[in-house]
Structure formats: C-alpha cells, structure tokens
Design a protein around this motif. Sequence first.
Motif, short mmCIF file in Angstrom:
data_model
loop_
_atom_site.label_atom_id
_atom_site.label_comp_id
_atom_site.label_asym_id
_atom_site.label_seq_id
_atom_site.Cartn_x
_atom_site.Cartn_y
_atom_site.Cartn_z
N ILE A 283 4.47 11.39 9.59
CA ILE A 283 5.40 12.45 9.18
C ILE A 283 6.53 11.85 8.34
CG2 ILE A 283 6.50 14.59 9.98
CD1 ILE A 283 3.64 14.09 11.04
N GLY A 284 6.22 10.79 7.63
CA GLY A 284 7.18 10.16 6.73
C GLY A 284 8.25 9.35 7.41
N MET A 285 8.13 9.13 8.72
CA MET A 285 9.14 8.40 9.45
C MET A 285 8.69 6.97 9.75
SD MET A 285 11.76 10.36 9.82
CE MET A 285 11.36 10.82 8.11
N ALA A 286 9.64 6.06 9.76
CA ALA A 286 9.33 4.65 10.03
C ALA A 286 9.01 4.43 11.50
CB ALA A 286 10.51 3.78 9.61
N GLY A 287 8.27 3.36 11.78
CA GLY A 287 8.03 2.93 13.14
C GLY A 287 6.73 3.41 13.76
N ILE A 288 5.89 4.13 13.02
CA ILE A 288 4.65 4.66 13.58
C ILE A 288 3.43 3.96 13.00
CG2 ILE A 288 3.20 6.72 13.86
CD1 ILE A 288 5.79 8.36 13.93
N ILE A 289 3.28 3.95 11.67
CA ILE A 289 2.03 3.43 11.12
C ILE A 289 1.89 1.92 11.32
CG2 ILE A 289 1.68 5.28 9.45
CD1 ILE A 289 2.77 3.47 7.28
N ASP A 290 3.01 1.22 11.54
CA ASP A 290 2.88 -0.20 11.89
C ASP A 290 2.15 -0.39 13.21
OD1 ASP A 290 3.89 -1.41 9.68
OD2 ASP A 290 5.83 -1.97 10.55
N GLN A 291 2.13 0.67 14.05
CA GLN A 291 1.46 0.61 15.35
C GLN A 291 0.08 1.26 15.31
OE1 GLN A 291 4.05 1.56 18.81
NE2 GLN A 291 5.65 1.94 17.28
N THR A 292 -0.33 1.73 14.13
CA THR A 292 -1.64 2.40 14.01
C THR A 292 -2.47 1.68 12.95
OG1 THR A 292 -0.70 3.95 12.42
CG2 THR A 292 -0.69 4.62 14.73
N PRO A 293 -2.99 0.52 13.27
CA PRO A 293 -3.65 -0.31 12.26
C PRO A 293 -5.00 0.25 11.78
CG PRO A 293 -3.93 -1.27 14.42
CD PRO A 293 -2.98 -0.11 14.59
N LEU A 294 -5.35 -0.14 10.57
CA LEU A 294 -6.66 0.14 10.01
C LEU A 294 -7.50 -1.12 10.08
CD1 LEU A 294 -5.57 1.99 6.74
CD2 LEU A 294 -6.77 3.04 8.65
N ALA A 295 -8.80 -0.93 10.17
CA ALA A 295 -9.71 -2.08 10.17
C ALA A 295 -11.09 -1.62 9.73
CB ALA A 295 -9.79 -2.71 11.56
N TYR A 296 -11.86 -2.56 9.22
CA TYR A 296 -13.26 -2.28 8.87
C TYR A 296 -14.15 -2.82 9.99
CZ TYR A 296 -11.76 -1.26 4.08
OH TYR A 296 -11.17 -0.71 2.97
N GLU A 297 -15.06 -1.97 10.43
CA GLU A 297 -16.06 -2.39 11.40
C GLU A 297 -17.42 -1.97 10.88
OE1 GLU A 297 -15.22 -0.93 15.27
OE2 GLU A 297 -13.27 -1.94 15.43
N ASN A 298 -18.17 -2.96 10.39
CA ASN A 298 -19.47 -2.69 9.78
C ASN A 298 -19.31 -1.65 8.66
OD1 ASN A 298 -20.76 -4.49 11.56
ND2 ASN A 298 -20.79 -2.91 13.15
N ALA A 299 -19.92 -0.48 8.80
CA ALA A 299 -19.86 0.53 7.75
C ALA A 299 -18.78 1.57 8.01
CB ALA A 299 -21.21 1.23 7.60
N SER A 300 -17.86 1.29 8.92
CA SER A 300 -16.84 2.28 9.30
C SER A 300 -15.44 1.80 8.94
CB SER A 300 -16.90 2.56 10.81
OG SER A 300 -18.13 3.12 11.17
N LEU A 301 -14.60 2.78 8.61
CA LEU A 301 -13.16 2.55 8.50
C LEU A 301 -12.54 3.09 9.78
CD1 LEU A 301 -10.67 1.73 6.76
CD2 LEU A 301 -10.56 4.12 6.03
N VAL A 302 -11.88 2.20 10.52
CA VAL A 302 -11.39 2.56 11.86
C VAL A 302 -9.87 2.64 11.85
CG1 VAL A 302 -11.34 1.91 14.30
CG2 VAL A 302 -13.38 1.41 12.90
N LEU A 303 -9.36 3.75 12.34
CA LEU A 303 -7.92 3.93 12.55
C LEU A 303 -7.67 3.94 14.06
CD1 LEU A 303 -5.01 4.72 11.72
CD2 LEU A 303 -5.75 7.11 11.74
N THR A 304 -6.85 3.00 14.51
CA THR A 304 -6.54 2.91 15.94
C THR A 304 -5.16 3.50 16.21
OG1 THR A 304 -7.90 0.92 16.17
CG2 THR A 304 -6.26 1.35 17.90
#
Length: 511
Positions: free
Chosen positions: A456-477
């Motif tokens: 929602i445009g606020m700091a402090g959240i997406i740093d805790q929601t990392p992206l990663a590649y796992e095989n053929a998937s894009l994973v958002l944790t």
Amino acid sequence: MTRWKEISGANERTAEMEPIGVIDIGSNSVRLVVYEGAVRALTPVFNEKVLCGLGRSVATMGSLGEEAVERALAALARFKAIARILSVKNLMVIATAAVRDAQNGPAFIQRGERILDVPIEILSGEKEARLAAQGIMMGFVDDDGIAGDLGGGSLELVDLAKDRLKEAGTLPLGGLRLIDTTGNRIERAVEPIDSALASLPWLANGEGRTFYAVGGTWRSLAKLHMDQIRYPLHVMQGYKLSAREALDLCEQFRKAKKPLDIPGIASVARARREVLPFGALVLERLVKRMQPRQIVFSVFGIREGLIYGLLPPHEQMRDPLLSFCEDYAALRSRSAEHAWELCRWTDRIFADPALEETADERRLRHAACLLSDVGWRAHPDYRGEQSLNTVAHAGLGGVDHQGRIFLALSVFHRHETSEGNGEQLSERLRSLVSKRVQRRARIVGAAIRAAHMLSIGMAGIIDQTPLAYENASLVLTIPRAYAALDGERLRRRFDALADLLGKKPKIRISG
C-alpha cells in the motif's frame, strides 16, 4: 504516521536548501538562473534571458555597442530585483568573451557592479573552457569525448575522459563574431573557422568518440532536427545525432538560398535564426575535422559548471540521475524509503540469469523504482498518462533519451496494464527503443504494481515479503503477520508479473 512524516520531510528538505543564482553576461544574451540549491541534481526555480548582442561589433569596432550596453544594464537591474524577491543571498555573476575582449569592457563592468552590488568576474578563455567541462560533468556520467560550448563571441573546446580534463582551448568562433568579421557572408567564414580549428591539433583525438554540443545556437539546431523528423520527445538534454545526421543537418544551411527555406526553421526562435547558419557551419567543420561517432546535445554549460565547482568531492561523485530521482521521491512520493525498498525487491527478480542486466540497466531500474509513486496524487484514471509525461520531460541528468524513455514507460506500466489514456505518446516513445527496453519497462512496471498492492505504498512491508525463483515458479513469501494482505487484487497483479516472466505464480504464507 510514516506517510505524513515522509511528506513533511520533503518540505523540510526544501526549507533547508538555500537558493543560489548565476548571472551569465554572454556575447549574445544576458541570463539569470536561480537554482533551488547547490546540489548534485540541480533544479532551476527561475530562468530568464535577454538577448542584448553585446558581442555584435566587438571584433571589428573593438567595443561594446551603446544600445547593447544599455539593454544589458537594464537586464541586470531587473535580475537584481528578482534575486532579492527570491531571497538569493549567493549571487554569482560572470562575463565572457564580448566583455573580455572589448575596450570598454572594464567601464561596463563598473556600471554593472554598481547596479548589482556584487563583483562581476570576467572569465578567461581558459576558465570558461574549464567551466564548460564541469558543466558536462554535472549532466553526464562516464563522459568521454570532446565538448564544445559555442557562444556569441567564442567557442570553448575541452577534451574530457571520465570526469578528467585532458585538453582545453578557446577560439574566436562565436556566431556574432563571425557575422561581424565576415560581413554576414557565410561563404567567407569557412577559411577562418578551419584555420582556428587547425590551431588545436588535439581535436584529432575526437575521432570515434562523442562530441558534446553546448550552447543555445546548437540547441536550436537540435530543435530544428526534432521538428524535421517529428521527434516525439522535445527534450534537449541528451538528444543524439550520428555524425552523418549532423553533417546532413548543417549542410542544409549552405545549400539553401535562404535560411527561411529550411524545413522546420519556424520552430527556432527568431532571435536565434541570424546566428544559426554560422553555428551550423562551425559544427560542420568540427565534425569533418574530428570525425566523432556521435553528437550529444547538452543543456548543462558554464553556469552548471560553476555550481559543480562549489560542490564537495563526495557530492560531485554522486550519480546525477539517482540523485535527482531520490530528491524527487522525497518531494513527490508517499514514501522515499519505500521507493528504495522497491529497488531491493526488484533486485530479486533480475537475479534470474535470463534477465541479466548491465550496470547501467540496473541503475535505470533503480531510478524507475524511485520515480514510481510520483503520480499518486493524480486522478486514478490519469495517473499513467501524467506520470509518463512527468518523467519523460523531467529535468534529468545522467541519462540519454533511451534511458529516459525506459523510465517513462516503466512508471506508465506501473499504473496502466493497457495503453489507455497514454496510448498516443507511449506508442510514439516505444517506437524509439528496442524490444528489450520495452519488455524490461513492462516487467519493472508490473513488479511495482504488485509490490504496491502488497505494501500500500508504505515502507517496512515488502522487505519482509521476499521473491524467489523455484524451478518454473515465481514465489512470493508473505509472513503470517501480513497474511490478511493476500487477496484477489494482489494475486491478479502477481499473476501478471509471473506471466511476463514466463513463470508460474506461487504465493506462500510462512511462519
């Protein structure tokens, strides 16, 4: 509270900066520019010029014309009043070739100093060349080539390599001076131009490199070319021509019976049309002698070079593009801290070897992240269009037109999934860049769209929601503390991002 602290912080930043002014008494014009402050990413808050023609008869008569002097002094009086209104405590005043060479130059300076109540520095040709070099350093990164600053009375030339001044020289080849010495007969100007250029043998070092064209006359040439080819992005800084294109443009003036016959001449200010044929001839002879790879036009010149010289070394070393974008994020976005988080968050996407990026592409992506929220106050239906226009025409330094278009398209796609309201301009801009640039802009825009739906445009959240590649998937944790943010709109945006990357979307709740 974070949001409002960020926005009030932008106001505090502006309040802390002290405006700085430069009056440039040139051979053709007298100009005042007031900058927001002495920083790496300069922002003019006021810019006015008066075409006085001080150098019109200096070469043949040896003195400044009386009418030109009175016009210049009247301009100085107005500029003094403007500087006072704008609370400019630091006002620097410089004079160039016309005043330097005229017999009555010292008398003019005395009258000017009485009006302004500040000293006027008459620049030597050597210092004028050095300031022109510093102007290029202010506006470009990894500068490597020869820069030429064409004024009404002289031409300053400098050889630059990675912010290091190698050679410099000044020549009596200003547009007004050539008009004066040739009786306004352009055919008589070829020999003196060639003779003057031959006195600088190091110009041969320009072969295969960039020639940086500085000065109002050469910018008018660029404007003429833009009009002739119907170029959609009317921004002078970083506009580029090949050597062949530059020669074809300049030779039009020698082939035309009258300059007014040249296509697009109406786009050039009337006051510039008189000197334009001579400026074109100087550029033509320079290109033929140097054989540069390309000509790049610069709006940064001796005034910006003067400010650059005031900056401490650590400030000079900052990236001009990222400095501008960081300042703009602080002024216009909801959270500059969140903008930097986007840089790190998207780093994970481009860690994929299939999306390998150059160092310059990475800095451009980071710049796009910093600019991504500058349109948040606009009506939702027009955020894409307005952001596109804002970024495409912003006073950016340290970026060429290809990079500028990438930034504009990235922030456009951050708001728009289809062309929508920005269709006409975005389509014209896309035609100027490669498919690779277009795809990268779509990916960056889609990533920022997804991130904003999560944070929602606020700091402090997406740093805790990392992206990663796992095989053929894009994973958002997403950590369990933020699990409630998972929803239909987030998934739609994340699915769109994964689709652009050729991956399967996967959202995982952890903890």
